[in-house]
Design a protein around this motif. Sequence first.
Motif, mmCIF file in Angstrom:
data_model
loop_
_atom_site.group_PDB
_atom_site.id
_atom_site.type_symbol
_atom_site.label_atom_id
_atom_site.label_comp_id
_atom_site.label_asym_id
_atom_site.label_seq_id
_atom_site.Cartn_x
_atom_site.Cartn_y
_atom_site.Cartn_z
ATOM 1 N N GLU A 116 0.813 -1.204 0.000
ATOM 2 C CA GLU A 116 0.000 0.000 0.000
ATOM 3 C C GLU A 116 0.855 1.267 0.000
ATOM 4 O O GLU A 116 0.441 2.290 -0.546
ATOM 5 N N CYS A 117 2.045 1.198 0.586
ATOM 6 C CA CYS A 117 2.985 2.323 0.460
ATOM 7 C C CYS A 117 3.337 2.550 -0.997
ATOM 8 O O CYS A 117 3.416 3.690 -1.472
ATOM 9 N N GLY A 118 3.544 1.450 -1.725
ATOM 10 C CA GLY A 118 3.809 1.554 -3.157
ATOM 11 C C GLY A 118 2.616 2.088 -3.924
ATOM 12 O O GLY A 118 2.760 2.908 -4.839
ATOM 13 N N GLU A 119 1.412 1.644 -3.554
ATOM 14 C CA GLU A 119 0.203 2.123 -4.219
ATOM 15 C C GLU A 119 0.021 3.623 -4.012
ATOM 16 O O GLU A 119 -0.359 4.346 -4.940
ATOM 17 N N LEU A 144 11.313 3.837 2.011
ATOM 18 C CA LEU A 144 10.162 3.958 1.109
ATOM 19 C C LEU A 144 10.587 4.025 -0.355
ATOM 20 O O LEU A 144 9.906 3.480 -1.230
ATOM 21 N N ALA A 145 11.699 4.719 -0.630
ATOM 22 C CA ALA A 145 12.179 4.842 -2.007
ATOM 23 C C ALA A 145 12.578 3.479 -2.557
ATOM 24 O O ALA A 145 12.270 3.137 -3.705
ATOM 25 N N LEU A 146 13.271 2.688 -1.731
ATOM 26 C CA LEU A 146 13.635 1.353 -2.175
ATOM 27 C C LEU A 146 12.400 0.479 -2.326
ATOM 28 O O LEU A 146 12.285 -0.306 -3.274
ATOM 29 N N ASN A 147 11.456 0.637 -1.412
ATOM 30 C CA ASN A 147 10.210 -0.123 -1.509
ATOM 31 C C ASN A 147 9.507 0.148 -2.838
ATOM 32 O O ASN A 147 9.037 -0.788 -3.506
ATOM 33 N N TYR A 148 9.440 1.419 -3.222
ATOM 34 C CA TYR A 148 8.767 1.745 -4.477
ATOM 35 C C TYR A 148 9.567 1.226 -5.672
ATOM 36 O O TYR A 148 8.982 0.814 -6.684
ATOM 37 N N SER A 149 10.880 1.235 -5.566
ATOM 38 C CA SER A 149 11.721 0.738 -6.656
ATOM 39 C C SER A 149 11.537 -0.756 -6.879
ATOM 40 O O SER A 149 11.759 -1.258 -7.982
ATOM 41 N N ILE A 150 11.137 -1.467 -5.835
ATOM 42 C CA ILE A 150 10.787 -2.880 -5.972
ATOM 43 C C ILE A 150 9.352 -3.016 -6.476
ATOM 44 O O ILE A 150 9.057 -3.848 -7.335
ATOM 45 N N THR A 153 9.390 -1.270 -10.520
ATOM 46 C CA THR A 153 10.778 -1.235 -10.987
ATOM 47 C C THR A 153 10.946 -0.430 -12.265
ATOM 48 O O THR A 153 11.928 0.312 -12.420
ATOM 49 N N SER A 154 10.016 -0.542 -13.175
ATOM 50 C CA SER A 154 10.162 0.110 -14.472
ATOM 51 C C SER A 154 10.039 1.626 -14.395
ATOM 52 O O SER A 154 10.412 2.335 -15.337
ATOM 53 N N ARG A 155 9.533 2.145 -13.282
ATOM 54 C CA ARG A 155 9.317 3.591 -13.178
ATOM 55 C C ARG A 155 10.494 4.327 -12.536
ATOM 56 O O ARG A 155 10.512 5.559 -12.539
#
Length: 299
Positions: A116-119, A144-150, A153-155
Motif C-alpha cells: 500500500e505504500c507503493g500504491e 520507502l524509495a527502495l520499496n517503491y523501486s521494488i 521497478t520500471s518507473r
Amino acid sequence: MGRKSINTQVTSSNPMHFKTSEKELKYNIAYEKSLSLWSVPYTTMYVPTRFGRTHVISCGPDDGEPLILLHAMGFSSTIWFPNIEPLATKYKVYAIDFIGDLNKSAPSMLPANREECGEWLDEVLNRLGIDACIMGGISYGGFLALNYSIYATSRVKKLFLLSPASTFVPLHNQFIYRIIAMNAIPVKWSVHHFIKWLSKHKLNKALVDQFHAAFRYGSLSLRVPPSVYSDDELKKLVMPVLLLLGDQEVISDVNLAYTRATQLSKNILAEIIPGTGHLLNLENPDYVNMKINEFLHYG
C-alpha cells in the motif's frame, strides 16, 4: 479576537496528525520557517490520493527530468534544504511529504503494508503526470524509495539512498527505545537529546525546531515500520543504486549494511562517509551533493 479564538479551537484540517487547528498552525509556522531555508524558487501543492491529500514541494525547470525526494521521519521535505539547489539546477524536483508522518500531508487512511505504500506513491506520480523518474530518500524515506523501486521497478531509472532506515540490516533496539521515549515525552530537552544522539553535528536550528514542533503538537500515525528486505526482493533492483552511509551511524550496523548491499548486487554503489552520522545530508552536504551529482551524471 473572537475570530482567532474560534479558529484555534476547531478541529484541524489534518485531524489524524493534529487534534486542533491551533496545534496545526503552530506546526505549520515551524514548517514554513524551515522551508524558507530553500535557496531556490519553489511551489507547493496538494495531490489527492485514496489515502488522503499529499503535500508536494516542486522546483527546478519544467522540462527537467523528474526527480522524487522522500524525507526522514519527523523532518518532512524541508530536510532537503542543503541539497536542493544543485538538484534543482537540472532536474524537476518533487519533494513529497509522505502520508502518515508528521508533515503537511493530510491522510484520510494509512497505508497498512509495503504494497500500500507503493500504491500511495504510484497514485502521487500518476497525478503528477510522471511515467518514470529518478528517486532519492533519506532514513525512512530511503526505506520507502527502495520499496517503491521494488514495487514499480520500471518507473525508477536511478535510485540514491542516504542512511536508509533498516532496509539492509535490522535497527538497533536502542534506536527503537529512544524514539519511543522521545515520542512519549516530546519536551524540548528530550527531543534535542535524541537529535544529538542521532547526529554528532550541530544541525540548523529551524529544522530542529520543526522536528520538535512535530512531536510536541502532532501525533505520529505511521503503520509501516522500516524493516529488512530479503535477498530476493533486493535482487529486483535492476536500476543503478547509490548507497551513502555515515561511519558514525547509530541506528543500525553500518558495516554490515555496506557489506550486504555490495555483495548482493553489482548495481549498488556504496560508500561510508567518514565523520558523519545518520543525517549525513545535513552533516556534510557538500560531499553528499558531490557524490549524488557524480552518480546522476555518470552512475
